[in-house]
Design an enzyme around this catalytic site. Structure first.
Site, short mmCIF file in Angstrom:
data_model
loop_
_atom_site.label_atom_id
_atom_site.label_comp_id
_atom_site.label_asym_id
_atom_site.label_seq_id
_atom_site.Cartn_x
_atom_site.Cartn_y
_atom_site.Cartn_z
N GLU A 298 14.08 28.53 84.27
CA GLU A 298 13.01 29.37 83.60
C GLU A 298 11.82 29.38 84.36
O GLU A 298 10.67 29.22 84.10
CB GLU A 298 12.54 28.68 82.22
CG GLU A 298 13.74 28.57 81.18
CD GLU A 298 13.16 28.01 80.02
OE1 GLU A 298 12.52 27.17 79.89
OE2 GLU A 298 13.81 28.35 78.76
N ASP A 372 20.04 25.02 73.31
CA ASP A 372 18.63 24.40 73.49
C ASP A 372 18.16 24.04 72.05
O ASP A 372 17.54 24.94 71.58
CB ASP A 372 17.83 25.79 73.83
CG ASP A 372 16.53 25.37 74.36
OD1 ASP A 372 16.07 24.29 74.28
OD2 ASP A 372 15.50 26.17 74.44
N GLU A 400 10.68 22.52 67.66
CA GLU A 400 10.50 23.83 67.93
C GLU A 400 11.40 25.11 67.18
O GLU A 400 10.97 25.97 66.94
CB GLU A 400 11.20 23.93 69.38
CG GLU A 400 11.08 25.32 70.13
CD GLU A 400 11.51 25.18 71.89
OE1 GLU A 400 11.65 24.12 72.17
OE2 GLU A 400 11.59 26.54 72.27
O1 GCW Z 1 13.42 24.82 74.61
C1 GCW Z 1 13.11 25.65 75.61
C2 GCW Z 1 11.84 26.09 75.36
C3 GCW Z 1 10.68 26.08 76.52
C4 GCW Z 1 10.97 24.63 77.44
C5 GCW Z 1 12.47 24.37 77.86
C6 GCW Z 1 12.95 23.20 78.59
C7 GCW Z 1 9.65 23.19 78.68
O2 GCW Z 1 11.54 27.22 74.65
O3 GCW Z 1 9.49 25.93 76.10
O4 GCW Z 1 10.18 24.54 78.56
O5 GCW Z 1 13.29 24.75 76.57
O6 GCW Z 1 13.43 22.57 77.86
O7 GCW Z 1 12.82 23.31 79.72
#
Ligand code: GCW
Length: 711
Positions: A298, A372, A400
């Protein structure tokens, strides 16, 4: 006086589960007061003082007595705290055999008679064990258990039990829903907010022994001298509570703050820079824990920018940390720049070939599931797949994808589902928790990380029940074999009430809550269909974004035939990453548990489900059942009026109203949207949504919390 007493009773949630209110049962109070009227601490250390302070605070609150803290044993009813080194009394009890099994953090807690006086002993090899034993004793008192014939010993099953804060230096918290960061960087190191200590107390009470202070989407500034002084100030507050601090290392720091032209992990100048930087960190924080690192994911920089591997990157830091006993937690949550055919396969593809290539002080930190932190995922295929590498698991405590801090969702069942999953890596019984506790592949270095749900809200976590997830994470980190119900039981008694009716009702709500949430958000194995970017609310229609694997349509693949992601051999083949026994279980429509059906299969709308309904009907029923079950939660909660303090009663009641509205939002959006593919009626008996799909699609939430404001 009336005012004073009602103020004293005000429950704002600040005290978490460490509420030490006077025990109402007079007999019990007397029993405790006589068994525990003095504390013997023969030699002091910061940790032992913290233990004795906590015990006297608890005893004072719970029983009304003010126990003396003595250097000598005087009368009966004494708690003796210490290690054989710090306490001649404990040294004289010949505990060496017992203690030899307890490691650095374990403890024994037992009743005995010393010099003719009835006493309770909390003994350990190291001070931290004494602290944990003390909190155990306090927990017994808080949950009305007898302290008459104590004989217990406990050792944590996992070595590094760590909270990961996704806290930014500007005090915003990524995916944080409980206000701003606790860390007031601007006022540190000179102003020490009293909350830092209460944070440490709460963590120590559940056995958490590490805190990564900063976001894995990291900022190199944290490694500069002014910030290291601030970090040192926090470390000083946490140390007496057995908590080490860790930071996140931005891989490009040598360029950004070091003035180098490269961050290539094999470049000698880069190695030298990290070595010096890390040596410097230890001058500020002599017991610094190490780094958690997100690299090449990311947009974060990493070794692959220089055509090096994740192992090259992790080893660079590990080598510089090793002389100080520091560790690296290198995250496996990685993204390829090219959008893959199935994101679920990425981490395994990248990391499995690196097994055996990491230094001894590296753990690879793997999220519980391959996508995730969804409401439900199968376990991550890397568990059991890298036998030569210590794997630490990462859970998300912050919600989240589970309703932020507004929905009551008790996460222990989610954590347990993964910990208890069988990887079959070494045959039947190769549970994920055995990978994590090191027993499956014989690793000494073990760890578990939880992305914190803590902020500067008065009650720490936003929702009174979100505190239970912090608590449950800590308890499971200590012992992943504990069950969700026991943990809920403890937490309710410590946090709300011990009245049987309250305990029973809250327990049933908590234990059902995760499944209820799965039903109104992502039933039957659906995943990643939430709102774009902020991840608030439903967004099954999300498509056409910069990366296909950030859209919802990529994951649900609904079409006129059916719905779901085919991860079998006919599809992405992600199932091949699991052991043959696991593949067998998930590979056919008949053998795959329905709760993961659409995770692994693209299934016809007309497929017959176990209930006898078609898939379409079942999907609708799950959504409706989920939303209706929130009403059931409300009913149970409302029936507790008068049995819960008014402050928290009203707060939770309001939050449950929001949860119900949001469950309806999820339900209506999803059934209407998926109906455009199935072309079928909403089954009879289920009230169709009162608004059209277009209404839901148009809803915007530009200021949803949890992401950095864009102003
Ligand atoms: O869950 C996702 C999130 C991001 C997060 C990423 C990660 C810290 O949407 O906000 O970034 O994973 O775990 O690196």
């Amino acid at each position: 006086m009336l005012l004073a007493s009602s103020l004293a009773k005000a429950e704002d949630g600040y005290r978490l589960w460490l509420r030490y209110d006077l025990i109402e049962n007079a007999n019990l109070r007397t029993e405790y007061a006589s068994a525990l009227n003095a504390i013997v601490l023969e030699r002091e250390s910061d940790v032992l003082k913290a233990a004795a302070y906590e015990l006297s605070l608890a005893l004072n609150g719970l029983t009304g007595i003010t126990p003396k803290i003595n250097k000598f044993l005087s009368g009966a009813g004494t708690v003796v705290l210490g290690t054989p080194e710090s306490s001649p009394i404990i040294a004289s009890l010949n505990l060496s055999e017992k203690l030899s099994q307890l490691g650095a953090e374990g403890y024994c807690l037992f009743s005995t008679t010393i010099k003719g006086k009835k006493s309770i002993v909390i003994a350990a090899n190291k001070d931290a064990g004494v602290l944990y034993g003390t909190f155990h004793l306090i927990r017994l008192l808080q949950t009305s258990q007898s302290v008459k014939n104590l004989s217990q010993q406990h050792t944590p099953k996992i070595q590094h039990r760590i909270l990961n804060h996704w806290d930014n230096l500007d005090r915003t918290v990524e995916r944080g829903y409980a206000g701003f960061s606790l860390w007031d960087w601007h006022k540190l190191p000179d102003y020490i907010d009293p909350r830092y200590r209460d944070y440490a107390r709460a963590n120590a009470s559940i056995g958490i022994n590490g805190s990564v202070l900063t976001n894995v989407n990291s900022n190199a500034q944290i490694l500069t001298e002014p910030y290291l002084r601030k970090v040192a100030a926090l470390a000083n507050v946490f140390r007496p509570y057995g908590i080490k601090v860790y930071l996140t290392a931005r891989f490009s720091a040598p360029v950004e703050i070091g003035g180098l032209s490269t961050a290539d992990p094999l470049d000698p100048a880069v190695k030298e820079w990290w070595k010096k930087k890390i040596d410097e960190i230890y001058t500020y924080v002599p017991d610094f824990g190490g780094f958690a690192v997100k690299a090449n994911s990311e947009g974060q920089p990493g070794p692959q920018n220089y055509n090096r591997t994740h192992a090259d990157g992790a080893n660079l830091l590990a080598d510089a940390l090793a002389p100080h006993n520091g560790i690296v937690m290198w995250r496996a949550f990685v993204y390829d720049n090219k959008v893959p055919e199935d994101r679920a396969k990425q981490a395994y593809n990248e990391f499995k070939p690196l097994d055996g290539k990491f230094r001894e002080n590296v753990m690879v930190q793997v999220k519980n599931g391959p996508i995730d932190f969804q409401p439900r995922e199968p376990f991550h295929p890397l568990f059991g797949a890298m036998p030569q590498t210590p794997i630490n698991i990462e859970f998300q405590i912050t919600q989240e994808y589970l309703g932020f801090a507004t929905h009551l969702v008790y996460l222990a069942p989610l954590f347990k589902e993964c910990l208890n999953a069988d990887t079959y890596a070494k045959g039947k019984g190769s549970f994920v928790y055995k990978v994590v506790d090191g027993s499956l592949d014989n690793h000494q270095l073990t760890g578990i990380a939880g992305v914190a749900n803590i902020g500067n809200d008065r009650n720490w976590c936003g929702h009174p029940f979100a505190q239970a997830n912090w608590f449950a994470f800590g308890r499971l980190a200590w012992d992943p074999t504990l069950n969700s119900e026991t943990i809920a039981d403890e937490w309710i008694r410590m946090t709300f009430s011990q009245e049987p009716e309250v305990v029973k009702s809250l327990k049933s709500v908590m234990l059902a809550s995760r499944e209820i949430t799965v039903n109104y958000m992502t039933p039957l194995g659906l995943h990643h269909i939430m709102g774009w970017d902020h991840h608030y609310g439903p967004g099954p229609w999300i498509k056409d974004k910069p990366r296909a694997d950030w859209t919802s349509v990529y994951y649900h693949k609904a079409d006129s035939f059916g719905i779901g992601f085919d991860r079998t051999k006919n599809g992405s083949g992600a199932l091949d990453q699991y052991a043959p026994e696991v593949q067998k279980q998930y590979s056919t429509l008949e053998s795959c548990p329905e709760e993961l059906l659409l995770w692994f299969h693209h299934v016809s709308w007309d497929h017959k489900m176990n209930s006898g309904r078609t898939l379409w009907e079942e999907l609708c029923h799950r959504y409706y059942q989920g939303a209706d079950s929130v009403k059931w939660m409300q009913k149970l909660w409302n029936a507790l009026e008068g049995k819960i303090d008014p402050d928290r009663f009203v707060q939770v009641k309001s939050l449950l109203n929001i949860q119900h509205n949001e469950a309806l939002l999820w339900r209506n959006s999803c059934v209407l949207y998926f109906q455009t593919f199935s072309g079928k009626e909403i089954p009879a008996g289920l009230d169709p949504p009162d608004k059209p799909l277009s209404y839901y699609e148009k809803l915007q939430f530009p200021f949803a919390p949890g992401i950095r404001p864009k102003w």
